[in-house]
Scaffold this motif. Structure first.
Motif, PDB file in Angstrom:
ATOM      1  N   VAL A   1      38.227  29.038  25.582  1.00 10.86           N
ATOM      2  CA  VAL A   1      38.768  29.722  26.750  1.00 10.86           C
ATOM      3  C   VAL A   1      37.950  29.727  27.955  1.00 10.86           C
ATOM      4  N   GLU A   2      38.171  29.370  29.064  1.00 13.12           N
ATOM      5  CA  GLU A   2      37.530  29.258  30.329  1.00 13.12           C
ATOM      6  C   GLU A   2      38.362  30.078  31.464  1.00 13.12           C
ATOM      7  N   MET A   3      37.790  30.814  32.151  1.00 13.93           N
ATOM      8  CA  MET A   3      38.153  31.482  32.975  1.00 13.93           C
ATOM      9  C   MET A   3      37.753  30.959  34.393  1.00 13.93           C
ATOM     10  N   VAL A   4      38.617  30.723  35.283  1.00 15.59           N
ATOM     11  CA  VAL A   4      38.358  30.381  36.787  1.00 15.59           C
ATOM     12  C   VAL A   4      39.137  31.377  37.601  1.00 15.59           C
ATOM     13  N   GLU A   5      38.274  31.975  38.378  1.00 14.33           N
ATOM     14  CA  GLU A   5      38.559  33.145  39.157  1.00 14.33           C
ATOM     15  C   GLU A   5      38.464  32.685  40.562  1.00 14.33           C
ATOM     16  N   GLU A   6      39.750  32.618  41.297  1.00  9.01           N
ATOM     17  CA  GLU A   6      39.869  32.500  42.669  1.00  9.01           C
ATOM     18  C   GLU A   6      40.275  33.962  43.580  1.00  9.01           C
ATOM     19  N   PRO A   7      39.997  33.725  44.652  1.00  3.92           N
ATOM     20  CA  PRO A   7      40.490  34.747  45.515  1.00  3.92           C
ATOM     21  C   PRO A   7      42.071  35.589  45.103  1.00  3.92           C
ATOM     22  N   SER A   8      42.974  34.738  44.904  1.00  2.00           N
ATOM     23  CA  SER A   8      44.332  35.013  44.855  1.00  2.00           C
ATOM     24  C   SER A   8      44.756  35.078  43.433  1.00  2.00           C
ATOM     25  N   GLN A   9      43.894  34.401  42.751  1.00  2.00           N
ATOM     26  CA  GLN A   9      44.685  33.948  41.012  1.00  2.00           C
ATOM     27  C   GLN A   9      43.415  33.928  40.199  1.00  2.00           C
ATOM     28  N   ILE A  10      43.728  34.138  39.043  1.00  2.43           N
ATOM     29  CA  ILE A  10      43.041  33.808  37.720  1.00  2.43           C
ATOM     30  C   ILE A  10      43.670  32.822  36.934  1.00  2.43           C
ATOM     31  N   THR A  11      42.987  31.921  36.590  1.00  2.00           N
ATOM     32  CA  THR A  11      43.414  30.717  35.380  1.00  2.00           C
ATOM     33  C   THR A  11      42.434  30.741  34.487  1.00  2.00           C
ATOM     34  N   TYR A  12      43.300  30.985  33.038  1.00  2.00           N
ATOM     35  CA  TYR A  12      42.326  30.848  31.971  1.00  2.00           C
ATOM     36  C   TYR A  12      43.128  29.368  31.413  1.00  2.00           C
ATOM     37  N   ASN A  13      41.972  28.535  31.051  1.00  2.00           N
ATOM     38  CA  ASN A  13      42.118  27.331  30.489  1.00  2.00           C
ATOM     39  C   ASN A  13      41.865  27.425  29.013  1.00  2.00           C
ATOM     40  N   LEU A  14      42.964  27.376  28.174  1.00  2.00           N
ATOM     41  CA  LEU A  14      42.864  27.262  26.795  1.00  2.00           C
ATOM     42  C   LEU A  14      42.657  25.695  26.269  1.00  2.00           C
TER      43      LEU A  14
ATOM     44  N   GLY B   1      49.859  41.570  29.695  1.00  2.00           N
ATOM     45  CA  GLY B   1      48.674  42.288  29.656  1.00  2.00           C
ATOM     46  C   GLY B   1      47.628  42.249  30.857  1.00  2.00           C
ATOM     47  N   ALA B   2      47.672  40.990  31.372  1.00  2.00           N
ATOM     48  CA  ALA B   2      46.895  40.960  32.467  1.00  2.00           C
ATOM     49  C   ALA B   2      47.206  41.380  33.908  1.00  2.00           C
ATOM     50  N   GLY B   3      48.594  41.611  33.890  1.00  2.00           N
ATOM     51  CA  GLY B   3      49.263  41.926  35.135  1.00  2.00           C
ATOM     52  C   GLY B   3      49.086  43.598  35.377  1.00  2.00           C
ATOM     53  N   LEU B   4      48.663  44.330  34.412  1.00  2.00           N
ATOM     54  CA  LEU B   4      48.581  45.671  34.261  1.00  2.00           C
ATOM     55  C   LEU B   4      46.879  45.912  34.988  1.00  2.00           C
ATOM     56  N   GLN B   5      46.047  44.853  34.601  1.00  2.00           N
ATOM     57  CA  GLN B   5      44.724  45.129  35.109  1.00  2.00           C
ATOM     58  C   GLN B   5      44.263  44.629  36.135  1.00  2.00           C
ATOM     59  N   GLN B   6      45.002  43.374  36.924  1.00  2.00           N
ATOM     60  CA  GLN B   6      44.642  42.590  37.996  1.00  2.00           C
ATOM     61  C   GLN B   6      45.674  42.720  38.898  1.00  2.00           C
ATOM     62  N   HIS B   7      45.414  42.412  40.276  1.00  2.00           N
ATOM     63  CA  HIS B   7      46.245  42.363  41.384  1.00  2.00           C
ATOM     64  C   HIS B   7      46.244  41.063  41.695  1.00  2.00           C
ATOM     65  N   LYS B   8      46.297  40.023  40.918  1.00  2.00           N
ATOM     66  CA  LYS B   8      46.174  38.804  41.091  1.00  2.00           C
ATOM     67  C   LYS B   8      47.208  37.695  40.192  1.00  2.00           C
ATOM     68  N   ARG B   9      47.355  36.780  40.565  1.00  2.00           N
ATOM     69  CA  ARG B   9      48.448  35.981  39.706  1.00  2.00           C
ATOM     70  C   ARG B   9      47.666  35.433  38.707  1.00  2.00           C
ATOM     71  N   ILE B  10      48.128  35.376  37.431  1.00  2.00           N
ATOM     72  CA  ILE B  10      47.641  34.878  36.258  1.00  2.00           C
ATOM     73  C   ILE B  10      48.017  33.659  35.670  1.00  2.00           C
ATOM     74  N   TYR B  11      47.388  32.733  35.423  1.00  2.00           N
ATOM     75  CA  TYR B  11      47.923  31.447  34.934  1.00  2.00           C
ATOM     76  C   TYR B  11      47.172  30.999  33.437  1.00  2.00           C
ATOM     77  N   LEU B  12      48.163  30.714  32.663  1.00  2.00           N
ATOM     78  CA  LEU B  12      47.316  30.099  31.287  1.00  2.00           C
ATOM     79  C   LEU B  12      47.747  28.623  31.056  1.00  2.00           C
ATOM     80  N   GLU B  13      46.771  27.658  31.377  1.00  2.00           N
ATOM     81  CA  GLU B  13      46.930  26.244  31.106  1.00  2.00           C
ATOM     82  C   GLU B  13      46.583  25.803  29.586  1.00  2.00           C
ATOM     83  N   ILE B  14      47.180  25.118  28.876  1.00  2.00           N
ATOM     84  CA  ILE B  14      47.015  24.782  27.654  1.00  2.00           C
ATOM     85  C   ILE B  14      46.688  23.228  27.421  1.00  2.00           C
ATOM     86  N   GLY B  15      45.630  22.941  26.871  1.00  2.00           N
ATOM     87  CA  GLY B  15      45.020  21.483  26.821  1.00  2.00           C
ATOM     88  C   GLY B  15      44.149  21.057  25.826  1.00  2.00           C
TER      89      GLY B  15
END
Length: 76
Positions: A21-34, A62-76
């Protein structure tokens, strides 16, 4: 959050050592690449995407409670 994703996915796959799992954080969102072993992608996605949708639901809740950013999960 990375640990949560790994704990959800590892029991589902035949090659648990290949789960990454790799996390990419940007100003308005966090993307988790699985990424999983090529043979396990079908198991993580599930029939009609049901397993992937369930994983995303748990991660987003789970992430929505901790962060005030949009969360995305990409599977590949």
């Amino acid at each position: 959050m990375k640990d949560l994703i790994i704990q959800i996915v590892k029991p589902l796959v035949d090659h648990p050592d290949a789960v990454r799992v790799e996390m990419v954080e940007e100003p308005s969102q966090i993307t988790y690449n699985l990424s999983v072993h090529q043979e396990d992608i079908g198991k993580v996605i599930g029939k009609k995407g049901r397993v992937a949708k369930a994983i995303r639901t748990v991660v987003y809740a789970g992430a929505g409670l901790q962060q005030h950013k949009r969360i995305y999960l990409e599977i590949g």
